[in-house]
Design a protein around this motif. Structure first.
Motif, PDB file in Angstrom:
ATOM      1  N   SER A 173     -18.343  76.763  45.020  1.00 42.56           N
ATOM      2  CA  SER A 173     -19.061  77.571  44.029  1.00 42.56           C
ATOM      3  C   SER A 173     -19.890  76.699  43.098  1.00 42.56           C
ATOM      4  O   SER A 173     -20.998  77.076  42.709  1.00 42.56           O
ATOM      5  CB  SER A 173     -18.094  78.447  43.236  1.00 42.56           C
ATOM      6  OG  SER A 173     -17.235  77.660  42.449  1.00 42.56           O
ATOM      7  N   ARG A 174     -19.375  75.529  42.767  1.00 45.45           N
ATOM      8  CA  ARG A 174     -20.141  74.613  41.908  1.00 45.45           C
ATOM      9  C   ARG A 174     -21.343  74.037  42.661  1.00 45.45           C
ATOM     10  O   ARG A 174     -22.414  73.857  42.087  1.00 45.45           O
ATOM     11  CB  ARG A 174     -19.232  73.515  41.375  1.00 45.45           C
ATOM     12  CG  ARG A 174     -18.308  74.011  40.274  1.00 45.45           C
ATOM     13  CD  ARG A 174     -17.226  72.999  39.934  1.00 45.45           C
ATOM     14  NE  ARG A 174     -16.424  73.398  38.791  1.00 45.45           N
ATOM     15  CZ  ARG A 174     -15.381  74.229  38.865  1.00 45.45           C
ATOM     16  NH1 ARG A 174     -15.025  74.775  40.017  1.00 45.45           N
ATOM     17  NH2 ARG A 174     -14.683  74.532  37.776  1.00 45.45           N
ATOM     18  N   ILE A 175     -21.160  73.779  43.940  1.00 41.94           N
ATOM     19  CA  ILE A 175     -22.279  73.311  44.763  1.00 41.94           C
ATOM     20  C   ILE A 175     -23.355  74.390  44.829  1.00 41.94           C
ATOM     21  O   ILE A 175     -24.553  74.098  44.706  1.00 41.94           O
ATOM     22  CB  ILE A 175     -21.799  72.942  46.190  1.00 41.94           C
ATOM     23  CG1 ILE A 175     -20.858  71.734  46.162  1.00 41.94           C
ATOM     24  CG2 ILE A 175     -22.986  72.702  47.122  1.00 41.94           C
ATOM     25  CD1 ILE A 175     -21.498  70.419  45.807  1.00 41.94           C
ATOM     26  N   GLN A 176     -22.945  75.638  44.986  1.00 41.18           N
ATOM     27  CA  GLN A 176     -23.904  76.748  45.014  1.00 41.18           C
ATOM     28  C   GLN A 176     -24.700  76.801  43.711  1.00 41.18           C
ATOM     29  O   GLN A 176     -25.905  77.050  43.721  1.00 41.18           O
ATOM     30  CB  GLN A 176     -23.167  78.083  45.235  1.00 41.18           C
ATOM     31  CG  GLN A 176     -22.534  78.228  46.592  1.00 41.18           C
ATOM     32  CD  GLN A 176     -23.551  78.312  47.710  1.00 41.18           C
ATOM     33  OE1 GLN A 176     -24.650  78.801  47.545  1.00 41.18           O
ATOM     34  NE2 GLN A 176     -23.169  77.800  48.873  1.00 41.18           N
ATOM     35  N   GLU A 177     -24.043  76.553  42.601  1.00 44.42           N
ATOM     36  CA  GLU A 177     -24.739  76.549  41.315  1.00 44.42           C
ATOM     37  C   GLU A 177     -25.740  75.395  41.241  1.00 44.42           C
ATOM     38  O   GLU A 177     -26.838  75.551  40.695  1.00 44.42           O
ATOM     39  CB  GLU A 177     -23.731  76.473  40.166  1.00 44.42           C
ATOM     40  CG  GLU A 177     -24.352  76.770  38.831  1.00 44.42           C
ATOM     41  CD  GLU A 177     -23.364  76.909  37.690  1.00 44.42           C
ATOM     42  OE1 GLU A 177     -23.816  76.825  36.538  1.00 44.42           O
ATOM     43  OE2 GLU A 177     -22.158  77.107  37.946  1.00 44.42           O
ATOM     44  N   LEU A 178     -25.379  74.245  41.814  1.00 45.95           N
ATOM     45  CA  LEU A 178     -26.323  73.120  41.855  1.00 45.95           C
ATOM     46  C   LEU A 178     -27.548  73.474  42.696  1.00 45.95           C
ATOM     47  O   LEU A 178     -28.667  73.101  42.343  1.00 45.95           O
ATOM     48  CB  LEU A 178     -25.647  71.860  42.403  1.00 45.95           C
ATOM     49  CG  LEU A 178     -24.644  71.172  41.485  1.00 45.95           C
ATOM     50  CD1 LEU A 178     -23.947  70.034  42.221  1.00 45.95           C
ATOM     51  CD2 LEU A 178     -25.313  70.665  40.222  1.00 45.95           C
ATOM     52  N   PHE A 179     -27.341  74.204  43.799  1.00 42.96           N
ATOM     53  CA  PHE A 179     -28.481  74.672  44.596  1.00 42.96           C
ATOM     54  C   PHE A 179     -29.408  75.517  43.722  1.00 42.96           C
ATOM     55  O   PHE A 179     -30.627  75.364  43.758  1.00 42.96           O
ATOM     56  CB  PHE A 179     -28.028  75.511  45.791  1.00 42.96           C
ATOM     57  CG  PHE A 179     -27.372  74.748  46.911  1.00 42.96           C
ATOM     58  CD1 PHE A 179     -27.767  73.472  47.262  1.00 42.96           C
ATOM     59  CD2 PHE A 179     -26.354  75.333  47.644  1.00 42.96           C
ATOM     60  CE1 PHE A 179     -27.168  72.783  48.311  1.00 42.96           C
ATOM     61  CE2 PHE A 179     -25.752  74.662  48.705  1.00 42.96           C
ATOM     62  CZ  PHE A 179     -26.163  73.383  49.034  1.00 42.96           C
ATOM     63  N   ILE A 182     -21.577  68.201  38.311  1.00 39.98           N
ATOM     64  CA  ILE A 182     -21.310  67.017  39.126  1.00 39.98           C
ATOM     65  C   ILE A 182     -20.009  66.354  38.688  1.00 39.98           C
ATOM     66  O   ILE A 182     -19.185  65.975  39.525  1.00 39.98           O
ATOM     67  CB  ILE A 182     -22.500  66.046  39.095  1.00 39.98           C
ATOM     68  CG1 ILE A 182     -23.666  66.654  39.887  1.00 39.98           C
ATOM     69  CG2 ILE A 182     -22.112  64.669  39.654  1.00 39.98           C
ATOM     70  CD1 ILE A 182     -24.977  65.930  39.737  1.00 39.98           C
ATOM     71  N   GLU A 183     -19.798  66.244  37.389  1.00 38.88           N
ATOM     72  CA  GLU A 183     -18.548  65.661  36.892  1.00 38.88           C
ATOM     73  C   GLU A 183     -17.345  66.503  37.315  1.00 38.88           C
ATOM     74  O   GLU A 183     -16.312  65.970  37.714  1.00 38.88           O
ATOM     75  CB  GLU A 183     -18.594  65.519  35.375  1.00 38.88           C
ATOM     76  CG  GLU A 183     -19.520  64.424  34.901  1.00 38.88           C
ATOM     77  CD  GLU A 183     -19.617  64.352  33.390  1.00 38.88           C
ATOM     78  OE1 GLU A 183     -18.778  64.961  32.685  1.00 38.88           O
ATOM     79  OE2 GLU A 183     -20.531  63.681  32.901  1.00 38.88           O
ATOM     80  N   THR A 198     -30.478  70.127  33.182  1.00 39.71           N
ATOM     81  CA  THR A 198     -29.968  68.793  33.496  1.00 39.71           C
ATOM     82  C   THR A 198     -28.558  68.622  32.952  1.00 39.71           C
ATOM     83  O   THR A 198     -27.693  68.068  33.640  1.00 39.71           O
ATOM     84  CB  THR A 198     -30.890  67.705  32.913  1.00 39.71           C
ATOM     85  OG1 THR A 198     -32.197  67.899  33.428  1.00 39.71           O
ATOM     86  CG2 THR A 198     -30.407  66.315  33.259  1.00 39.71           C
ATOM     87  N   GLN A 199     -28.327  69.107  31.760  1.00 39.48           N
ATOM     88  CA  GLN A 199     -27.000  69.006  31.155  1.00 39.48           C
ATOM     89  C   GLN A 199     -25.971  69.777  31.993  1.00 39.48           C
ATOM     90  O   GLN A 199     -24.881  69.272  32.265  1.00 39.48           O
ATOM     91  CB  GLN A 199     -27.032  69.533  29.724  1.00 39.48           C
ATOM     92  CG  GLN A 199     -25.730  69.394  28.990  1.00 39.48           C
ATOM     93  CD  GLN A 199     -25.822  69.923  27.564  1.00 39.48           C
ATOM     94  OE1 GLN A 199     -26.799  70.555  27.178  1.00 39.48           O
ATOM     95  NE2 GLN A 199     -24.789  69.664  26.785  1.00 39.48           N
ATOM     96  N   ARG A 200     -26.323  70.988  32.415  1.00 35.68           N
ATOM     97  CA  ARG A 200     -25.413  71.792  33.234  1.00 35.68           C
ATOM     98  C   ARG A 200     -25.182  71.124  34.592  1.00 35.68           C
ATOM     99  O   ARG A 200     -24.054  71.084  35.081  1.00 35.68           O
ATOM    100  CB  ARG A 200     -25.966  73.209  33.416  1.00 35.68           C
ATOM    101  CG  ARG A 200     -25.087  74.099  34.272  1.00 35.68           C
ATOM    102  CD  ARG A 200     -23.716  74.306  33.659  1.00 35.68           C
ATOM    103  NE  ARG A 200     -22.890  75.108  34.540  1.00 35.68           N
ATOM    104  CZ  ARG A 200     -21.573  75.005  34.638  1.00 35.68           C
ATOM    105  NH1 ARG A 200     -20.907  74.151  33.887  1.00 35.68           N
ATOM    106  NH2 ARG A 200     -20.896  75.764  35.466  1.00 35.68           N
ATOM    107  N   ALA A 201     -26.234  70.580  35.184  1.00 40.35           N
ATOM    108  CA  ALA A 201     -26.102  69.898  36.472  1.00 40.35           C
ATOM    109  C   ALA A 201     -25.162  68.706  36.350  1.00 40.35           C
ATOM    110  O   ALA A 201     -24.290  68.504  37.206  1.00 40.35           O
ATOM    111  CB  ALA A 201     -27.468  69.455  36.990  1.00 40.35           C
ATOM    112  N   ASN A 202     -25.296  67.926  35.302  1.00 38.48           N
ATOM    113  CA  ASN A 202     -24.418  66.774  35.091  1.00 38.48           C
ATOM    114  C   ASN A 202     -22.970  67.210  34.895  1.00 38.48           C
ATOM    115  O   ASN A 202     -22.044  66.584  35.416  1.00 38.48           O
ATOM    116  CB  ASN A 202     -24.885  65.940  33.893  1.00 38.48           C
ATOM    117  CG  ASN A 202     -26.157  65.185  34.183  1.00 38.48           C
ATOM    118  OD1 ASN A 202     -26.471  64.886  35.320  1.00 38.48           O
ATOM    119  ND2 ASN A 202     -26.902  64.875  33.140  1.00 38.48           N
ATOM    120  N   GLN A 203     -22.783  68.297  34.155  1.00 40.28           N
ATOM    121  CA  GLN A 203     -21.444  68.828  33.947  1.00 40.28           C
ATOM    122  C   GLN A 203     -20.822  69.265  35.279  1.00 40.28           C
ATOM    123  O   GLN A 203     -19.663  68.963  35.564  1.00 40.28           O
ATOM    124  CB  GLN A 203     -21.486  70.006  32.977  1.00 40.28           C
ATOM    125  CG  GLN A 203     -20.134  70.635  32.717  1.00 40.28           C
ATOM    126  CD  GLN A 203     -20.220  71.870  31.844  1.00 40.28           C
ATOM    127  OE1 GLN A 203     -21.306  72.376  31.548  1.00 40.28           O
ATOM    128  NE2 GLN A 203     -19.076  72.373  31.439  1.00 40.28           N
TER     129      GLN A 203
END
Length: 68
Positions: A37-43, A10-11, A3-8
């Motif tokens: 690349s950040r979107i891919q990480e969120l996936f 998104i910011e 969750t922390q990484r996802a929030n980071q």
């Protein structure tokens, strides 16, 4: 931790998206790899796409096209 990484992420995407919109004219241009690349990480983190799309001001359909 996820969750922390996802929030980071998104910011970071929100900031990159703001920069993209301010620098790119109204002419359609490809989205930067830094955002994709950040979107891919969120996936990979299983973050819900619809909620993310609303938060980062990128159309849901565009994000889904990057899922491949």
């Amino acid at each position: 931790m996820k969750t922390q990484r996802a929030n980071q992420l998104i910011e970071e995407i929100q900031e990159l998206t703001r920069q993209y919109h301010s620098e790119v004219s109204s002419v359609r241009k490809p989205w930067p790899k830094s955002i994709k690349s950040r979107i891919q990480e969120l996936f990979a983190l299983d973050v819900p796409v619809k909620a993310t799309a609303q938060q980062i001001d990128i159309p849901y359909a565009t994000i889904m096209s990057w899922r491949l």
